[in-house]
Design a protein around this motif. Structure first.
Motif, PDB file in Angstrom:
ATOM      1  N   GLU A 109       0.845  -1.179   0.000  1.00 19.51           N
ATOM      2  CA  GLU A 109       0.000   0.000   0.000  1.00 19.51           C
ATOM      3  C   GLU A 109       0.891   1.243   0.000  1.00 19.51           C
ATOM      4  OE1 GLU A 109      -3.517  -0.275   2.134  1.00 19.51           O
ATOM      5  OE2 GLU A 109      -3.818   1.877   2.306  1.00 19.51           O
ATOM      6  N   GLY A 113      -2.753  -2.911   3.815  1.00 18.19           N
ATOM      7  CA  GLY A 113      -4.066  -2.624   4.400  1.00 18.19           C
ATOM      8  C   GLY A 113      -4.097  -2.404   5.896  1.00 18.19           C
ATOM      9  N   GLY A 148      -4.663  -0.321   8.704  1.00 15.39           N
ATOM     10  CA  GLY A 148      -5.225   0.966   9.137  1.00 15.39           C
ATOM     11  C   GLY A 148      -5.360   0.967  10.640  1.00 15.39           C
ATOM     12  N   ARG A 199      -4.141   1.108  -2.902  1.00 18.37           N
ATOM     13  CA  ARG A 199      -4.405  -0.023  -2.028  1.00 18.37           C
ATOM     14  C   ARG A 199      -4.037  -1.329  -2.713  1.00 18.37           C
ATOM     15  NH1 ARG A 199     -10.015   0.431   1.080  1.00 18.37           N
ATOM     16  NH2 ARG A 199     -10.144   2.663   1.425  1.00 18.37           N
ATOM     17  N   VAL A 200      -3.587  -2.253  -1.934  1.00 18.51           N
ATOM     18  CA  VAL A 200      -3.330  -3.588  -2.458  1.00 18.51           C
ATOM     19  C   VAL A 200      -4.584  -4.433  -2.259  1.00 18.51           C
ATOM     20  CG1 VAL A 200      -1.911  -5.641  -2.210  1.00 18.51           C
ATOM     21  CG2 VAL A 200      -0.880  -3.392  -2.000  1.00 18.51           C
ATOM     22  N   THR A 201      -5.202  -4.254  -1.147  1.00 20.60           N
ATOM     23  CA  THR A 201      -6.462  -4.956  -0.868  1.00 20.60           C
ATOM     24  C   THR A 201      -7.528  -3.914  -0.533  1.00 20.60           C
ATOM     25  OG1 THR A 201      -6.080  -5.087   1.513  1.00 20.60           O
ATOM     26  CG2 THR A 201      -5.153  -6.849   0.158  1.00 20.60           C
ATOM     27  N   ASN A 209      -8.976  -3.847   2.203  1.00 17.21           N
ATOM     28  CA  ASN A 209      -9.018  -3.748   3.666  1.00 17.21           C
ATOM     29  C   ASN A 209      -8.704  -2.333   4.145  1.00 17.21           C
ATOM     30  OD1 ASN A 209      -9.464  -6.481   3.767  1.00 17.21           O
ATOM     31  ND2 ASN A 209      -7.304  -6.994   4.048  1.00 17.21           N
ATOM     32  N   GLY A 210      -9.050  -2.108   5.395  1.00 14.48           N
ATOM     33  CA  GLY A 210      -8.689  -0.833   6.004  1.00 14.48           C
ATOM     34  C   GLY A 210      -9.730   0.230   5.727  1.00 14.48           C
ATOM     35  N   PRO A 211      -9.790   1.216   6.587  1.00 12.15           N
ATOM     36  CA  PRO A 211     -10.811   2.257   6.450  1.00 12.15           C
ATOM     37  C   PRO A 211     -10.505   3.228   5.318  1.00 12.15           C
ATOM     38  CG  PRO A 211      -9.361   2.748   8.286  1.00 12.15           C
ATOM     39  CD  PRO A 211      -8.921   1.427   7.740  1.00 12.15           C
ATOM     40  N   ASP A 220      -7.589   0.823  -8.173  1.00  9.55           N
ATOM     41  CA  ASP A 220      -7.101   0.682  -6.798  1.00  9.55           C
ATOM     42  C   ASP A 220      -6.484   1.979  -6.268  1.00  9.55           C
ATOM     43  OD1 ASP A 220      -5.040   0.638  -8.542  1.00  9.55           O
ATOM     44  OD2 ASP A 220      -4.179  -1.261  -7.911  1.00  9.55           O
TER      45      ASP A 220
END
Lengths: 86, 86
Positions: free
Chosen positions: A20, A83, A85, B30-32, B34-36, B70
């Protein structure tokens, strides 16, 4: 050209593995030489804002400050674990 | 291509008269999924940091948030009166 092209082109250049990424750029164009030079002062404060939302290790940050004529650009490049966070 | 080219090209596009300009860009890849999604939350905090150094009227700020695949880009464009620093 959109900023997406610029952002993606940089990735290719650095040939990073998939992680990321976060990039913060502050660009200033002056008309006169008046007023204080505050761009260098911003870097710590911007990082502090980012750190409210994601964990950022100090060694995951590269900071660059460039000048070209009447333009000045502060660039922070941050690599984040996948990811992660807050 | 350097960021200076991108920054200058935008000025030509908008055909503005000579004024001091400030641009803040936060780009995230982003890679995924996930995360906010914190980019929209950053805009007020970034403006607060900038306002410590320069006076920024609310109507001198344009904010744009774009997504492409992404990548996600938050862009703040600020027009300042000539050389008016704090």
């Amino acid at each position: 050209m959109s900023f997406f092209d610029y952002f993606r082109a940089q990735k290719k250049k650095s040939a990073q593995v998939a992680k990321e990424r976060l990039q913060v750029i502050v660009a200033r164009e002056r008309v006169t030489r008046n007023g204080p030079d505050y761009l260098p002062l911003l870097q710590e404060e911007l990082l502090a804002v980012i750190r409210k939302y994601v964990e950022v290790d100090n060694d995951a940050v590269t900071i660059q400050l460039d000048r070209e004529g009447d333009c000045e650009v502060l660039e922070l490049n941050i690599t984040l674990p996948d990811g992660r966070g807050r």
